[in-house]
Design a protein around this motif. Structure first.
Motif, mmCIF file in Angstrom:
data_model
loop_
_atom_site.group_PDB
_atom_site.id
_atom_site.type_symbol
_atom_site.label_atom_id
_atom_site.label_comp_id
_atom_site.label_asym_id
_atom_site.label_seq_id
_atom_site.Cartn_x
_atom_site.Cartn_y
_atom_site.Cartn_z
ATOM 1 N N GLU A 138 28.449 112.847 3.659
ATOM 2 C CA GLU A 138 27.793 113.913 2.894
ATOM 3 C C GLU A 138 28.498 115.230 3.188
ATOM 4 O OE1 GLU A 138 24.971 114.705 0.712
ATOM 5 O OE2 GLU A 138 25.603 112.696 0.171
ATOM 6 N N HIS A 175 25.003 118.638 -6.481
ATOM 7 C CA HIS A 175 24.070 117.523 -6.651
ATOM 8 C C HIS A 175 23.361 117.684 -7.995
ATOM 9 C CE1 HIS A 175 24.647 117.072 -2.297
ATOM 10 N NE2 HIS A 175 24.262 115.818 -2.490
ATOM 11 N N VAL A 189 22.211 113.377 -6.892
ATOM 12 C CA VAL A 189 23.465 112.625 -6.753
ATOM 13 C C VAL A 189 24.646 113.594 -6.780
ATOM 14 C CG1 VAL A 189 24.925 110.857 -7.813
ATOM 15 C CG2 VAL A 189 22.440 110.641 -7.939
ATOM 16 N N CYS A 226 28.007 115.051 -7.714
ATOM 17 C CA CYS A 226 28.817 114.862 -8.927
ATOM 18 C C CYS A 226 29.925 115.904 -9.025
ATOM 19 C CB CYS A 226 27.969 115.073 -10.186
ATOM 20 S SG CYS A 226 26.674 113.886 -10.436
ATOM 21 N N ASN A 234 30.509 110.195 -8.642
ATOM 22 C CA ASN A 234 29.874 110.349 -9.962
ATOM 23 C C ASN A 234 30.333 111.617 -10.656
ATOM 24 O OD1 ASN A 234 27.574 108.116 -9.852
ATOM 25 N ND2 ASN A 234 27.743 109.101 -7.849
ATOM 26 N N GLN A 258 26.021 111.831 -18.122
ATOM 27 C CA GLN A 258 26.248 111.389 -16.744
ATOM 28 C C GLN A 258 27.287 110.273 -16.706
ATOM 29 O OE1 GLN A 258 21.772 111.291 -15.831
ATOM 30 N NE2 GLN A 258 22.743 111.250 -13.821
ATOM 31 N N ASN A 282 28.292 107.416 -14.225
ATOM 32 C CA ASN A 282 27.998 106.748 -12.960
ATOM 33 C C ASN A 282 29.298 106.202 -12.358
ATOM 34 O OD1 ASN A 282 28.632 104.409 -14.361
ATOM 35 N ND2 ASN A 282 26.505 103.857 -14.720
ATOM 36 N N HIS A 283 29.197 105.590 -11.196
ATOM 37 C CA HIS A 283 30.408 105.160 -10.480
ATOM 38 C C HIS A 283 31.233 104.175 -11.313
ATOM 39 C CE1 HIS A 283 33.131 104.446 -7.282
ATOM 40 N NE2 HIS A 283 32.732 103.203 -7.059
#
Length: 347
Positions: free
Chosen positions: A110, A245, A249, A251, A294, A311, A313-314
DNA sequence: GGATCCTTCTTCTTCTTC
């Protein structure tokens, strides 16, 4: 078939266009069928009332008196005679020759808390030949993209004149820059609500800020803003708009302004590739001690209509990372072809 | 001081019918 005849591409491209056309046609038929059966269309998800003024402003400037004949004449004048397509087998989806990893092998950490960082791009360190994400994407636009962009430009010049068109594009860039500056100020101050702004804004920027206000409510803990990223082995660089975030999440966020509504990810053209390229560079860049899996593309509107937030996503990011690697390979091929052509010229 | 760089944007058929 009429569409195919009109297209001024060489054989392989025309075949690609045929595939594209049939796919689109198939999609339209499928949508029509599903609409008539179940009364649902993908466009039903767009709040037409909310975007009515935006749609109206776009449509109102598009009165066309074109006929197939005038379009044919226009295209022939602009692009020359039609090149007949050669019959070719269906092209397979291209894959990158080398699939470089999107993430570092190390464990994802993080990011540290504190104010967002801004690593200034310093090109004067003896490595100025490293190309940027924007430059690579521009240099490797597909024949279809170039065709539609050129057609759009010619039509705009016909409507506004050379000077008018120049002014129009400068104004688009100016608005985009002002919007980014306003956003940077909001995110740097840690305030994500529009009503916490202190600096006066132009009416255009106010519209864009109103447009993204509901998205900003879900954005928190910005880690980087307008910060440079550089891939350690693939040798490309760029400036990432924002790392923050979104709904919890982490990004890579790209903020865009647009005159037309872009309710679907496909409306954003190469933007997802751009986001994946920045994320991949950041993940390999030792100056950042964390990784981002992301992405988020936010399209803001001048009239204040709610922005569209797409969005990534991975899984999607990996898909676009692969597309980016292909574009990067194309760019390198172009470069080495140019270099060998120059060598031949001077030898 | 001038030149260059990274961005900022721009594209996707069109008409009829229900």
């Amino acid at each position: 078939m009429f569409i195919l005849k009109r297209l001024p591409f060489t054989g392989s491209i025309s075949v690609r266009m045929l595939q594209y056309t049939s796919l689109t046609f198939g999609f339209v038929v499928a949508c029509h069928r599903s609409t008539s059966r179940r009364g649902a269309s993908p466009y039903n998800s767009v709040d037409s009332e909310r975007y009515s003024s935006l749609v109206k402003s776009v449509i109102s400037s598009r009165t066309s008196s074109q006929t197939p004949d005038t379009i044919h004449d226009e295209d022939e004048h602009m692009f020359g005679p039609v090149v007949k397509a050669h019959t070719q087998s269906r092209q397979q989806r291209r894959l990158p020759k080398v699939v470089h990893p999107f993430l570092r092998c190390e464990e994802t950490r993080e990011p540290e808390s504190g104010p967002p960082v801004r690593i200034v791009l310093n090109r004067d360190q003896g490595r100025s030949s490293i190309p940027s994400v924007t430059r690579i994407l521009q240099a490797t636009l597909s024949a279809e993209q170039l065709f539609y962009l050129e057609r759009w430009k010619r039509r705009m010049v016909a409507e506004l004149g050379e000077e008018g068109f120049k002014e129009y594009t400068q104004n688009l860039f100016r608005q985009g820059k002002l919007f980014h500056s306003a956003l940077e100020e909001v995110l740097m101050s840690g305030a994500t609500r529009q009503d916490e702004k202190h600096e006066p804004q132009s009416s255009d920027v106010m519209g864009y800020m109103k447009s993204i206000a509901y998205v900003l409510e879900d954005v928190s803990a910005a880690r980087a803003i307008e910060s440079s990223v550089q891939h350690d082995t693939l040798d490309y660089l760029g400036i990432v708009d924002c790392v923050a975030h979104y709904r919890g999440v982490l990004c890579v966020i790209d903020w865009k302004t647009s005159e037309k509504p872009k309710p679907f990810l496909s409306n954003t053209y190469d933007n997802p590739i751009q986001v994946a390229a920045y994320a991949g560079a950041l993940n390999s860049d030792a100056r950042y001690k964390y990784q981002v899996e992301n992405g988020l593309i936010v399209v803001a509107y001048k009239d204040g209509s709610p922005a569209h937030a797409h969005q990534l996503n991975h899984e999607l990011m990996l898909e676009y990372w692969e597309k980016w690697l292909i574009r990067l390979e194309e760019f390198r091929e172009q470069r080495s072809n140019k270099e060998s052509a120059q060598q031949t010229q001077y030898s």
